[in-house]
Design an enzyme around this catalytic site. Structure first.
Site, short mmCIF file in Angstrom:
data_model
loop_
_atom_site.label_atom_id
_atom_site.label_comp_id
_atom_site.label_asym_id
_atom_site.label_seq_id
_atom_site.Cartn_x
_atom_site.Cartn_y
_atom_site.Cartn_z
N GLU A 114 0.84 -1.20 0.00
CA GLU A 114 0.00 0.00 0.00
C GLU A 114 0.88 1.25 0.00
O GLU A 114 1.89 1.27 0.68
CB GLU A 114 -0.85 0.05 1.28
CG GLU A 114 -1.82 -1.08 1.42
CD GLU A 114 -2.43 -1.13 2.81
OE1 GLU A 114 -2.31 -0.15 3.58
OE2 GLU A 114 -3.03 -2.15 3.13
N LYS A 116 2.41 4.47 1.23
CA LYS A 116 2.53 4.97 2.60
C LYS A 116 2.23 6.46 2.58
O LYS A 116 3.04 7.26 2.12
CB LYS A 116 3.95 4.70 3.12
CG LYS A 116 4.18 5.15 4.53
CD LYS A 116 5.45 4.50 5.05
CE LYS A 116 6.18 5.28 6.11
NZ LYS A 116 5.49 6.23 6.92
N ASP A 118 1.84 10.14 3.50
CA ASP A 118 2.63 10.97 4.41
C ASP A 118 1.69 11.91 5.15
O ASP A 118 1.53 13.07 4.79
CB ASP A 118 3.68 11.75 3.62
CG ASP A 118 4.74 12.33 4.54
OD1 ASP A 118 4.76 11.95 5.72
OD2 ASP A 118 5.53 13.16 4.07
N TYR A 223 -6.64 1.97 6.80
CA TYR A 223 -5.93 0.76 6.35
C TYR A 223 -5.89 -0.35 7.39
O TYR A 223 -5.34 -1.40 7.14
CB TYR A 223 -4.52 1.09 5.87
CG TYR A 223 -3.75 2.05 6.76
CD1 TYR A 223 -3.32 1.68 8.02
CD2 TYR A 223 -3.45 3.33 6.31
CE1 TYR A 223 -2.62 2.56 8.83
CE2 TYR A 223 -2.75 4.22 7.11
CZ TYR A 223 -2.34 3.83 8.37
OH TYR A 223 -1.65 4.70 9.17
N LYS A 312 10.85 3.09 2.76
CA LYS A 312 10.87 4.54 2.57
C LYS A 312 11.58 4.87 1.27
O LYS A 312 12.68 4.37 1.04
CB LYS A 312 11.61 5.22 3.72
CG LYS A 312 10.96 4.98 5.08
CD LYS A 312 10.37 6.29 5.59
CE LYS A 312 9.91 6.18 7.02
NZ LYS A 312 10.82 6.79 7.95
N CYS A 406 41.51 33.14 -11.19
CA CYS A 406 40.93 31.88 -11.66
C CYS A 406 41.85 30.73 -11.26
O CYS A 406 43.06 30.78 -11.53
CB CYS A 406 40.76 31.93 -13.18
SG CYS A 406 40.32 30.34 -13.89
N CYS A 409 43.39 29.30 -14.90
CA CYS A 409 44.28 30.07 -15.78
C CYS A 409 44.99 31.21 -15.05
O CYS A 409 45.81 31.91 -15.63
CB CYS A 409 43.52 30.59 -16.99
SG CYS A 409 42.37 31.91 -16.58
N CYS A 424 35.54 34.25 -14.67
CA CYS A 424 36.86 34.33 -15.30
C CYS A 424 36.57 34.78 -16.72
O CYS A 424 35.82 34.12 -17.44
CB CYS A 424 37.52 32.96 -15.30
SG CYS A 424 38.89 32.86 -16.44
N CYS A 429 40.59 30.44 -21.34
CA CYS A 429 40.76 29.68 -20.09
C CYS A 429 40.51 28.19 -20.37
O CYS A 429 39.44 27.81 -20.85
CB CYS A 429 39.79 30.19 -19.04
SG CYS A 429 39.78 29.19 -17.56
S1 IVH Z 1 0.10 0.13 8.61
C1 IVH Z 1 1.58 -0.83 13.28
N1 IVH Z 1 -0.41 1.23 6.29
O1 IVH Z 1 3.24 4.93 8.39
C2 IVH Z 1 1.26 0.34 12.41
N2 IVH Z 1 0.72 2.54 7.92
O2 IVH Z 1 5.89 4.12 9.35
C3 IVH Z 1 0.48 -0.12 11.22
N3 IVH Z 1 1.19 4.83 7.21
O3 IVH Z 1 2.42 4.72 11.79
C4 IVH Z 1 0.60 0.85 10.12
N4 IVH Z 1 0.28 4.69 5.22
O4 IVH Z 1 1.09 6.38 10.31
C5 IVH Z 1 0.14 1.39 7.50
N5 IVH Z 1 -0.98 2.10 4.23
C6 IVH Z 1 -0.44 2.25 5.43
C7 IVH Z 1 0.14 3.48 5.82
C8 IVH Z 1 0.72 3.58 7.08
C9 IVH Z 1 0.90 5.48 6.08
C10 IVH Z 1 1.93 5.44 8.35
C11 IVH Z 1 1.30 5.16 9.69
C12 IVH Z 1 2.36 4.38 10.44
C13 IVH Z 1 3.62 4.78 9.72
C14 IVH Z 1 4.67 3.71 9.87
#
Ligand code: IVH
Length: 710
Positions: A114, A116, A118, A223, A312, A406, A409, A424, A429
């Site tokens: 999935e 991640k 931010d 999630y 990451k 320079c 040169c 320069c 040069c």
């Molecule tokens: S599962 C035990 N799924 O990333 C925690 N986390 O680095 C289970 N996050 O604390 C997390 N997208 O805040 C999960 N699809 C995703 C996520 C996700 C973002 C964040 C979440 C977690 C952190 C971990």
């Protein structure tokens, strides 16, 4: 580093991490990215590993999770919230896979991947299917009660499709677009700006006034299902997402099952490319063992579940020590100070240098030799120093001062009034000549494969070339006398040089390295020249073997033929045309302003450059206009506006393709727009295009349009 020095560094690192953590978690206004905090922590962990006797219980390495801000009611979580282990490379994903395979007797493991998001981790509780409470993660044991702010998220249902008790978690986030709007608003109100969408989301969630939260358009993806009284057992991660969806909760649409770890790694690499097209920020991929039975067998360590890992994306920022500041003389004589530091991994590549731009920048950022710096590389941007961490100074750092002469040169360096850049101005040069050659053979110029910086240096140092025209008379026996060249390598290079002799006119002009003449203005000038050359019968034809045509041009031919006629303008004719162009005419060209026009004029009216052009002609260079006239597709001469994201191409590439087809990318819809190129999650432009009855083209149709000329 001895123990005493380590202790000093450790103390400084701890203070810096505490300060950055406080900024990030409590004040929600950190200026530095998570990657920087990660790098600081990594260095601290390594030092503590080396000197375990220096570990103290209050070290930032000895604690998981974030501080609570103290402004909200604290509520205990139903179950403690764990965090995830991180992986920073495909090797680390692979290692993790091998570790956990042992728990399932090496059975095949299927994964759910999935994006991640931010954002901010939030847990939501429904009782009898009704929204009851929302908590931040806090320190994992206790969270902050943000029920009112989370309630403003429109996509989050206040009543579920089933009348059940359930605890769900997910990520609250703010889209890139809303983030921009919020910051514009903050600016108008003279308030501090948010550093990134994540901070904006965190700041908004912690707004005591839910009206402000509502105005700021928060979003959420769920999630995870925690405590619940669902009727049936959840068998897999996939099934968990399905269940969330069926309850009416928003889940990310890009989660995907991967059959093995190779597919997982591919998924991660793929999203690293595509992520810029998403309307919200993702900082990695969460990889989860799909089968819940297998998850159970793997269990937990004291901190993490074993069956999940957060990959990451390569960090775009990191910290590194500035070992030295050197100066580089560029193609146009510009003297640029460059920081040299310990090789450091940034955005997937090892960086050991970064430009400091000029002395004013160094003064403004108070950069000293010996400083620990935050370095940054975003996308294809060249690395730069964002700031130095002054708190980590030892007192031994040294100031940098630009040299007066320079370094290559030894002629005096001049800094004109009002200019930030020192130069320069010696036209002979050697450094400028070298940089000019590197530019000449680079991708957007003659594109000669095998002629990198090292080779150019060796050719110059051994007197095989003096200027760019000499490249085309290189001989195999001379090449073989150089360290770098084997038989095969010499042949390959000579072949690449031969192939490059037929070059699109715009690339030829760009390769000359005329100051201020960029790729776009080279294209404009090339079009003007080819029109004029045709009128004056200065265009010639030549039959060439198809292999003589560089691969770049090759793609413009629909079918392969062994021979092809090309049209070209002899270099001497080009010179003739250019000498007769006055400044006024140059200024009338589309992308040519004052600076560019003056520079072009001066270049072509300098004897040395005229001699060079004639030598290039003698050595067989043919600036071709084939590509200029051959492209005519449905995009040519059309005004195109882009909205939304595309699954198969990053937006930047879409723009480049349109340009290559001679379409014009416009930022706003108007009555004269020809197409709206519309991806997923289009913005308000779609509505406006419909109002103005502008043709809307989707991704599939666009791909069809460019089929023949990718
Ligand atoms: S599962 C035990 N799924 O990333 C925690 N986390 O680095 C289970 N996050 O604390 C997390 N997208 O805040 C999960 N699809 C995703 C996520 C996700 C973002 C964040 C979440 C977690 C952190 C971990």
């Amino acid at each position: 580093m001895d123990k005493h020095q380590a202790q000093i560094r450790i103390n400084k690192l701890r203070d810096e991490i505490r300060f950055r953590n406080y900024e990030y978690f409590v004040l929600d206004k950190s200026e530095v990215s998570e990657a920087v905090r990660d790098s600081l922590k990594k260095e601290l962990i390594e030092l503590e590993k080396k000197y375990p006797e220096l570990i103290t219980s209050d070290s930032p390495t000895q604690r998981v999770g974030s501080a609570l801000s103290g402004r909200f009611k604290k509520v205990k979580h139903l179950t403690p919230k764990k965090s995830l282990q991180d992986a920073f490379s495909s090797q680390e994903i692979q290692d993790w896979h091998e570790r956990i395979q042992k728990f399932v007797l090496n059975e095949q493991i299927e994964y759910l991947c999935e994006p991640k998001i931010d954002g901010l981790n939030i847990t939501v509780i429904y009782e009898n299917g009704i929204y009851k409470r929302a908590l931040t993660r806090g320190n994992g044991i206790e969270g902050e009660d943000v029920t009112h702010a989370v309630k403003t998220i429109e996509s989050l249902p206040l009543k579920l499709a089933e009348n059940i008790h359930i605890e769900v978690s997910g990520e609250v986030y703010i889209s890139k677009k809303t983030f921009k709007e919020i910051n514009e608003d903050q600016k108008k109100q003279n308030k501090e700006l948010f550093a990134n969408p994540r901070n904006a989301a965190a700041g908004t969630i912690r707004q005591l006034d839910p009206n402000i939260a509502a105005n700021r358009k928060l979003n959420i993806f769920l999630y995870h299902i925690g405590v619940n009284n669902l009727h049936s057992k959840i068998e897999s991660q996939n099934n968990e997402l399905e269940t969330l969806k069926n309850l009416g909760l928003p889940v990310n649409p890009y989660a995907e099952c991967c059959k093995n770890i190779e597919e997982v790694i591919e998924f991660c690499e793929d999203w690293n490319q595509k992520r810029e097209n998403l309307p919200y920020e993702i900082d990695g991929i969460v990889i989860k063992v799909n089968d819940k039975n297998k998850q159970e067998k793997m269990g937990y360590t004291s901190k993490f579940p074993r069956f999940m890992i957060a990959y990451k994306f390569p960090a775009e920022q990191a910290i590194a020590k500035i070992l030295d500041i050197i100066v580089r003389v560029g193609r146009t004589g510009a003297i640029t100070p460059i920081a040299v530091f310990t090789p450091t991994l940034v955005a997937g590549s090892v960086i050991s240098r970064a430009t400091l731009h000029n002395q004013d920048e160094i003064n403004r950022k108070e950069i000293k030799i010996g400083d620990t710096a935050i370095i940054q590389k975003a996308g294809d941007v060249i690395p730069e120093v964002v700031e130095v961490l002054k708190n980590l100074r030892t007192g031994e750092e040294k100031d940098f001062k630009m040299p007066e002469n320079c370094p290559v040169c030894d002629k005096k360096i001049i800094k004109e009034d009002g200019e930030a850049i020192a130069r320069c101005i010696n036209p002979n040069c050697p450094a400028q000549e070298k940089e000019g050659i590197i530019h000449f053979v680079s991708k957007n110029g003659f594109n000669i494969e095998g002629l990198g910086i090292k080779v150019v240096e060796q050719l110059l140092n051994n007197g095989l070339i003096q200027d760019t025209s000499d490249i085309f008379t290189l001989k195999k026996d001379r090449l073989l006398s150089l360290d770098l060249f084997s038989d095969k390598r010499s042949e390959n290079l000579l072949q690449a040089i031969e192939k490059s002799k037929i070059i699109a006119l715009n690339k030829f002009l760009f390769a000359l390295g005329i100051r201020h003449l960029g790729e776009d203005s080279s294209q404009d000038l090339a079009e003007d020249l080819s029109r004029e050359a045709k009128n004056k019968n200065m265009v010639f034809e030549k039959e060439v073997a198809i292999t003589e045509i560089s691969s770049d041009q090759m793609s413009f031919f629909a079918e392969e033929k062994p021979k092809k006629n090309i049209e070209y303008i002899p270099v001497s004719k080009l010179l003739e045309l250019m000498i007769h162009k006055d400044l006024e005419h140059l200024l009338s060209l589309d992308g040519v302003g004052d600076k560019v026009a003056n520079s072009i004029y001066l270049w072509f009216n300098t004897k040395r450059n005229q001699d060079l052009l004639l030598k290039l002609e003698k050595n067989g260079i043919l600036p071709s206009i084939e590509t200029l006239k051959s492209i005519k597709t449905e995009l040519t001469d059309k005004k195109i506006v882009i909205t939304g994201t595309f699954s198969s191409l990053p937006r930047q590439q879409v723009k480049e393709i349109i340009k290559k087809h001679k379409g014009k990318v416009m930022s706003d819809i108007s009555a004269s727009t020809d197409y709206l190129l519309c991806g997923e999650n289009p913005g308000s432009k779609l509505k406006r295009a419909k109002e103005l009855k502008i043709k809307v083209v989707n991704e599939e149709e666009f791909l069809k349009m460019i089929e023949t000329y990718q």
